[in-house]
Design an enzyme around this catalytic site. Structure first.
Site, PDB file in Angstrom:
ATOM      1  N   GLY A   7       0.810  -1.216   0.000  1.00 55.16           N
ATOM      2  CA  GLY A   7       0.000   0.000   0.000  1.00 55.16           C
ATOM      3  C   GLY A   7       0.843   1.267   0.000  1.00 55.16           C
ATOM      4  CG  LEU A  26      -0.791   1.575  -3.966  1.00 54.10           C
ATOM      5  CD1 LEU A  26      -1.796   1.085  -5.016  1.00 54.10           C
ATOM      6  CD2 LEU A  26       0.284   0.514  -3.732  1.00 54.10           C
ATOM      7  N   GLY A  80       5.667   4.151  -8.800  1.00 54.64           N
ATOM      8  CA  GLY A  80       6.378   2.878  -8.989  1.00 54.64           C
ATOM      9  C   GLY A  80       5.394   1.716  -9.000  1.00 54.64           C
ATOM     10  CG  HIS A  81       3.423   0.732  -5.388  1.00 56.51           C
ATOM     11  ND1 HIS A  81       3.499   1.789  -4.522  1.00 56.51           N
ATOM     12  CD2 HIS A  81       4.153  -0.263  -4.820  1.00 56.51           C
ATOM     13  CE1 HIS A  81       4.233   1.457  -3.469  1.00 56.51           C
ATOM     14  NE2 HIS A  81       4.642   0.216  -3.624  1.00 56.51           N
ATOM     15  CE  LYS A 113      13.216   1.625  -3.269  1.00 55.05           C
ATOM     16  NZ  LYS A 113      12.703   0.795  -2.219  1.00 55.05           N
ATOM     17  CG  ASP A 114      11.795  -3.675  -2.832  1.00 52.26           C
ATOM     18  OD1 ASP A 114      12.172  -3.343  -1.705  1.00 52.26           O
ATOM     19  OD2 ASP A 114      10.963  -3.017  -3.496  1.00 52.26           O
ATOM     20  CD  GLN A 165       9.967  -7.842  -2.105  1.00 55.10           C
ATOM     21  OE1 GLN A 165       9.881  -7.629  -0.896  1.00 55.10           O
ATOM     22  NE2 GLN A 165       9.329  -7.107  -3.001  1.00 55.10           N
ATOM     23  NE  ARG A 197      10.231   0.917   5.382  1.00 61.89           N
ATOM     24  CZ  ARG A 197      10.009  -0.341   4.981  1.00 61.89           C
ATOM     25  NH1 ARG A 197      10.314  -0.716   3.755  1.00 61.89           N
ATOM     26  NH2 ARG A 197       9.469  -1.212   5.807  1.00 61.89           N
TER      27      ARG A 197
HETATM   28  P1  AMP Z   1       6.135  -2.218  -1.437  1.00 63.31           P
HETATM   29  O1  AMP Z   1       4.688  -1.904  -1.286  1.00 63.31           O
HETATM   30  O2  AMP Z   1       7.020  -1.026  -1.260  1.00 63.31           O
HETATM   31  O3  AMP Z   1       6.568  -3.397  -0.648  1.00 63.31           O
HETATM   32  O4  AMP Z   1       6.354  -2.603  -2.942  1.00 63.31           O
HETATM   33  C1  AMP Z   1       5.443  -3.386  -3.667  1.00 63.31           C
HETATM   34  C2  AMP Z   1       6.046  -3.691  -5.002  1.00 63.31           C
HETATM   35  O5  AMP Z   1       6.325  -2.469  -5.687  1.00 63.31           O
HETATM   36  C3  AMP Z   1       7.372  -4.443  -4.908  1.00 63.31           C
HETATM   37  O6  AMP Z   1       7.446  -5.384  -5.959  1.00 63.31           O
HETATM   38  C4  AMP Z   1       8.382  -3.344  -5.089  1.00 63.31           C
HETATM   39  O7  AMP Z   1       9.614  -3.789  -5.602  1.00 63.31           O
HETATM   40  C5  AMP Z   1       7.674  -2.460  -6.090  1.00 63.31           C
HETATM   41  N1  AMP Z   1       8.219  -1.108  -6.067  1.00 63.31           N
HETATM   42  C6  AMP Z   1       8.356  -0.308  -4.982  1.00 63.31           C
HETATM   43  N2  AMP Z   1       8.942   0.852  -5.337  1.00 63.31           N
HETATM   44  C7  AMP Z   1       9.192   0.780  -6.665  1.00 63.31           C
HETATM   45  C8  AMP Z   1       9.788   1.647  -7.622  1.00 63.31           C
HETATM   46  N3  AMP Z   1      10.262   2.835  -7.283  1.00 63.31           N
HETATM   47  N4  AMP Z   1       9.874   1.224  -8.911  1.00 63.31           N
HETATM   48  C9  AMP Z   1       9.401   0.010  -9.270  1.00 63.31           C
HETATM   49  N5  AMP Z   1       8.821  -0.852  -8.426  1.00 63.31           N
HETATM   50  C10 AMP Z   1       8.720  -0.477  -7.132  1.00 63.31           C
END
Ligand code: AMP
Length: 290
Positions: A31, A33, A36-37, A149-150, A153, A187
């Site tokens: 969430g 969002l 990127g998401h 980005k991760d 993971q 974050r």
């Molecule tokens: P999170 O909610 O931050 O855990 O991320 C959910 C998904 O969005 C994960 O697959 C992350 O790698 C991806 N994600 C987060 N930030 C970015 C970004 N800046 N660019 C591309 N994907 C992202």
């Protein structure tokens, strides 16, 4: 756009979509969002006919002194952003539904999860793999999109899908960045204006290492040193700046040489935020253009 609050309702929607002949696209998130998401959702649309985003702040991937309690939560905003990006629905379950009473089963991860963040966040990738396995179980056969980005993971999940024979195609999506190169992250909202300014050093550091790599530098220690020097001036503390094998995520020793591709990854604290970023040298464009 639909909103599913229970695992049963979500599973039924995915099953029905497949029965109609649709290919299902899954975008797991915690969430808060951002663009990127939304890019993951857009990419999912290109590969699938029925696209679902999931919003779940997964307690088992947070350590005892981490930011689980203060992690930003905004389901209404997330539903709107998912809709805008072209999702067909959002699955937002409760912790009790994802971890039923008496829950005790976990996915044990291996070597891919040992280095980098694995050293500094014990149990983190086990928590990630466990919740993603549950999401895969509910969704059924699908294409699932994760951000580079991760990066570690992404590799842990690719490995899990292969090892557990899961009917899921895992796709990695390039990191979406702010105009100054900072990777978008939920974050980033923890950063004060001053720390946000300092955070520009992160993409600058990755870019400096990218340039050195492009000029022929292959020493793992030297590549890491170049990046570390640039972030050290602003970081409150540094968890790691490491060079690793981009496929296995094995961290290279300072005396080792990188191959034609190498993962340069870092994690650091800036005020109240722990930020991570990476670039695959020899593969990704440098984060700062020009
Ligand atoms: P999170 O909610 O931050 O855990 O991320 C959910 C998904 O969005 C994960 O697959 C992350 O790698 C991806 N994600 C987060 N930030 C970015 C970004 N800046 N660019 C591309 N994907 C992202």
């Amino acid at each position: 756009m639909e909103l599913w609050r229970t695992p049963d309702a979500f599973r039924r929607a995915c099953d029905e979509a497949r029965r109609r002949g649709a290919r299902v696209g899954l975008v797991p998130t915690m969430g808060a969002l951002h663009r990127g998401h939304q890019t993951l959702v857009t990419e999912a649309r290109k590969r699938a006919d029925f696209v679902v985003a999931t919003v779940f702040v997964n307690p088992t991937q947070f350590g005892p002194n981490e930011d689980l309690a203060r992690y930003p939560r905004d389901l209404d905003g997330d539903a709107k952003k998912s809709d805008e990006a072209g999702a067909d629905g959002v699955f937002a379950p409760s912790p009790e539904d994802m971890y039923p009473p008496g829950d005790e089963t976990r996915v044990r991860v291996g070597r891919t999860a040992e280095g980098l963040c694995g050293v500094h966040r014990p149990g983190h990738f086990e928590g990630v793999a466990t919740v993603v396995a549950k999401l895969f179980a509910l969704t059924g056969p699908c294409v699932a999109l994760f951000g580079r980005k991760d990066y570690q993971q992404l590799k842990v999940i690719e490995r899990m899908a292969r090892d557990l024979l899961l009917p899921v195609e895992v796709v990695g999506v390039p990191t979406v960045r702010e105009p100054d190169g900072l990777a978008m992250s939920s974050r980033n909202r923890y950063l004060s204006a001053e720390d946000r300014d300092k955070a520009r050093r992160i993409p600058m550091a990755l870019t400096a290492a990218s340039r050195a790599f492009a000029s022929g530098e292959r020493g793992a220690g030297e590549l890491a040193r170049i990046a570390r020097e640039i972030v050290a001036e602003v970081a409150s503390s540094i968890d790691y700046v490491d060079v690793a094998d981009p496929d296995t995520v094995r961290v290279l020793g300072a005396g080792e040489r990188a191959g034609e591709r190498a993962l340069l990854a870092l994690a650091l604290r800036l005020g109240g935020a722990r930020l991570i970023d990476n670039v695959v040298l020899g593969e990704d464009p440098p984060p700062v253009a020009g």
